[in-house]
Design a protein around this motif. Sequence first.
Motif, PDB file in Angstrom:
ATOM      1  N   GLY A   2       8.100  -7.755  -3.989  1.00 33.56           N
ATOM      2  CA  GLY A   2       6.682  -7.885  -3.684  1.00 33.56           C
ATOM      3  C   GLY A   2       6.088  -6.560  -3.258  1.00 33.56           C
ATOM      4  O   GLY A   2       6.745  -5.514  -3.305  1.00 33.56           O
ATOM      5  N   THR A   3       4.833  -6.622  -2.850  1.00 37.24           N
ATOM      6  CA  THR A   3       4.066  -5.418  -2.546  1.00 37.24           C
ATOM      7  C   THR A   3       3.479  -5.502  -1.149  1.00 37.24           C
ATOM      8  O   THR A   3       2.904  -6.527  -0.771  1.00 37.24           O
ATOM      9  N   ALA A   4       3.635  -4.411  -0.399  1.00 30.27           N
ATOM     10  CA  ALA A   4       3.071  -4.312   0.950  1.00 30.27           C
ATOM     11  C   ALA A   4       1.969  -3.271   0.963  1.00 30.27           C
ATOM     12  O   ALA A   4       2.051  -2.253   0.281  1.00 30.27           O
ATOM     13  N   LEU A   5       0.963  -3.528   1.763  1.00 34.75           N
ATOM     14  CA  LEU A   5      -0.085  -2.550   2.064  1.00 34.75           C
ATOM     15  C   LEU A   5       0.136  -2.100   3.499  1.00 34.75           C
ATOM     16  O   LEU A   5       0.081  -2.920   4.418  1.00 34.75           O
ATOM     17  N   VAL A   6       0.429  -0.808   3.690  1.00 31.43           N
ATOM     18  CA  VAL A   6       0.666  -0.242   5.013  1.00 31.43           C
ATOM     19  C   VAL A   6      -0.591   0.518   5.425  1.00 31.43           C
ATOM     20  O   VAL A   6      -0.987   1.478   4.745  1.00 31.43           O
ATOM     21  N   VAL A   7      -1.211   0.092   6.537  1.00 33.45           N
ATOM     22  CA  VAL A   7      -2.465   0.685   6.993  1.00 33.45           C
ATOM     23  C   VAL A   7      -2.259   1.266   8.386  1.00 33.45           C
ATOM     24  O   VAL A   7      -2.034   0.526   9.346  1.00 33.45           O
ATOM     25  N   ASP A   8      -2.338   2.581   8.492  1.00 34.37           N
ATOM     26  CA  ASP A   8      -2.201   3.246   9.791  1.00 34.37           C
ATOM     27  C   ASP A   8      -2.834   4.626   9.694  1.00 34.37           C
ATOM     28  O   ASP A   8      -2.627   5.332   8.707  1.00 34.37           O
ATOM     29  N   ASP A   9      -3.600   5.009  10.707  1.00 38.07           N
ATOM     30  CA  ASP A   9      -4.249   6.320  10.694  1.00 38.07           C
ATOM     31  C   ASP A   9      -3.285   7.441  11.042  1.00 38.07           C
ATOM     32  O   ASP A   9      -3.573   8.614  10.779  1.00 38.07           O
ATOM     33  N   GLU A  10      -2.135   7.117  11.611  1.00 36.06           N
ATOM     34  CA  GLU A  10      -1.135   8.139  11.927  1.00 36.06           C
ATOM     35  C   GLU A  10      -0.259   8.359  10.701  1.00 36.06           C
ATOM     36  O   GLU A  10       0.474   7.455  10.274  1.00 36.06           O
ATOM     37  N   ASP A  11      -0.329   9.579  10.151  1.00 38.05           N
ATOM     38  CA  ASP A  11       0.429   9.886   8.939  1.00 38.05           C
ATOM     39  C   ASP A  11       1.907   9.545   9.087  1.00 38.05           C
ATOM     40  O   ASP A  11       2.498   8.937   8.191  1.00 38.05           O
ATOM     41  N   ALA A  12       2.505   9.953  10.186  1.00 35.37           N
ATOM     42  CA  ALA A  12       3.948   9.754  10.367  1.00 35.37           C
ATOM     43  C   ALA A  12       4.314   8.274  10.333  1.00 35.37           C
ATOM     44  O   ALA A  12       5.287   7.884   9.675  1.00 35.37           O
ATOM     45  N   VAL A  13       3.552   7.444  11.022  1.00 38.69           N
ATOM     46  CA  VAL A  13       3.840   6.000  11.055  1.00 38.69           C
ATOM     47  C   VAL A  13       3.677   5.406   9.664  1.00 38.69           C
ATOM     48  O   VAL A  13       4.535   4.654   9.184  1.00 38.69           O
ATOM     49  N   ARG A  14       2.579   5.756   9.001  1.00 42.07           N
ATOM     50  CA  ARG A  14       2.299   5.220   7.666  1.00 42.07           C
ATOM     51  C   ARG A  14       3.394   5.635   6.680  1.00 42.07           C
ATOM     52  O   ARG A  14       3.907   4.811   5.924  1.00 42.07           O
ATOM     53  N   ILE A  15       3.775   6.903   6.706  1.00 38.13           N
ATOM     54  CA  ILE A  15       4.778   7.410   5.766  1.00 38.13           C
ATOM     55  C   ILE A  15       6.147   6.792   6.029  1.00 38.13           C
ATOM     56  O   ILE A  15       6.838   6.361   5.095  1.00 38.13           O
ATOM     57  N   VAL A  16       6.542   6.727   7.298  1.00 43.80           N
ATOM     58  CA  VAL A  16       7.853   6.146   7.622  1.00 43.80           C
ATOM     59  C   VAL A  16       7.896   4.671   7.241  1.00 43.80           C
ATOM     60  O   VAL A  16       8.849   4.212   6.597  1.00 43.80           O
ATOM     61  N   ALA A  17       6.874   3.909   7.604  1.00 42.57           N
ATOM     62  CA  ALA A  17       6.858   2.471   7.278  1.00 42.57           C
ATOM     63  C   ALA A  17       6.899   2.269   5.764  1.00 42.57           C
ATOM     64  O   ALA A  17       7.672   1.447   5.260  1.00 42.57           O
ATOM     65  N   ALA A  18       6.084   3.027   5.036  1.00 42.98           N
ATOM     66  CA  ALA A  18       6.053   2.893   3.578  1.00 42.98           C
ATOM     67  C   ALA A  18       7.405   3.266   2.969  1.00 42.98           C
ATOM     68  O   ALA A  18       7.910   2.573   2.075  1.00 42.98           O
ATOM     69  N   THR A  19       8.010   4.345   3.459  1.00 40.24           N
ATOM     70  CA  THR A  19       9.296   4.802   2.930  1.00 40.24           C
ATOM     71  C   THR A  19      10.395   3.783   3.186  1.00 40.24           C
ATOM     72  O   THR A  19      11.205   3.487   2.293  1.00 40.24           O
ATOM     73  N   VAL A  20      10.433   3.219   4.389  1.00 40.77           N
ATOM     74  CA  VAL A  20      11.449   2.213   4.724  1.00 40.77           C
ATOM     75  C   VAL A  20      11.308   1.000   3.805  1.00 40.77           C
ATOM     76  O   VAL A  20      12.297   0.519   3.237  1.00 40.77           O
ATOM     77  N   LEU A  21      10.097   0.507   3.637  1.00 41.17           N
ATOM     78  CA  LEU A  21       9.896  -0.676   2.801  1.00 41.17           C
ATOM     79  C   LEU A  21      10.202  -0.375   1.335  1.00 41.17           C
ATOM     80  O   LEU A  21      10.849  -1.172   0.652  1.00 41.17           O
ATOM     81  N   GLU A  22       9.756   0.783   0.858  1.00 41.91           N
ATOM     82  CA  GLU A  22       9.985   1.147  -0.538  1.00 41.91           C
ATOM     83  C   GLU A  22      11.473   1.373  -0.816  1.00 41.91           C
ATOM     84  O   GLU A  22      12.000   0.927  -1.841  1.00 41.91           O
ATOM     85  N   THR A  23      12.170   2.024   0.097  1.00 41.15           N
ATOM     86  CA  THR A  23      13.605   2.260  -0.045  1.00 41.15           C
ATOM     87  C   THR A  23      14.370   0.941  -0.130  1.00 41.15           C
ATOM     88  O   THR A  23      15.410   0.857  -0.775  1.00 41.15           O
ATOM     89  N   ASN A  24      13.823  -0.087   0.501  1.00 35.20           N
ATOM     90  CA  ASN A  24      14.465  -1.403   0.499  1.00 35.20           C
ATOM     91  C   ASN A  24      13.951  -2.311  -0.614  1.00 35.20           C
ATOM     92  O   ASN A  24      14.238  -3.508  -0.616  1.00 35.20           O
ATOM     93  N   GLY A  25      13.164  -1.761  -1.544  1.00 33.00           N
ATOM     94  CA  GLY A  25      12.805  -2.508  -2.743  1.00 33.00           C
ATOM     95  C   GLY A  25      11.361  -2.916  -2.916  1.00 33.00           C
ATOM     96  O   GLY A  25      10.980  -3.379  -3.992  1.00 33.00           O
ATOM     97  N   ALA A  26      10.529  -2.798  -1.884  1.00 35.12           N
ATOM     98  CA  ALA A  26       9.131  -3.230  -1.991  1.00 35.12           C
ATOM     99  C   ALA A  26       8.295  -2.205  -2.747  1.00 35.12           C
ATOM    100  O   ALA A  26       8.601  -1.015  -2.755  1.00 35.12           O
TER     101      ALA A  26
END
Length: 128
Positions: A10-34
């Motif tokens: 599936g697909t997640a939308l990660v919304v955060d104004d802090e670049d680091a939080v947004r990038i880490v969350a997106a990377t973790v989810l994408e690395t795990n298949g999303a």
Amino acid sequence: FAGLPTPLRGTALVVDDEDAVRIVAATVLETNGAQIFTAANGEEALEILRTHGARISVVLLDLTMPGIGGEETLRRMRAAQANQPVVLMSGYSEAETMQRCAPFGTVRFIQKPFEVGTLLAAARPFLS
């Protein structure tokens, strides 16, 4: 390979104004298949939902952002019939956050800063 977690789907939308939080969350989810969309603010998130909403399985939404904050973004999502499950991410307490956002059908909450396992546990039910 017993014990390995099932890949996310599936697909997640990660919304955060802090670049680091947004990038880490997106990377973790994408690395795990999303599949991932990211937005740095509420305006971007609402535009992505208008354009790609049918593909989005879950929204991970920061509560405190400049411009349209998370609570207002969530209100506008629901007003536009965007009914995806939402995982709120906040440094505020869970009780306060959930009380403020309860009328909008919020599903989950994770306290910032969060660990990778916490993020995956919150998102996995909507990405499997």
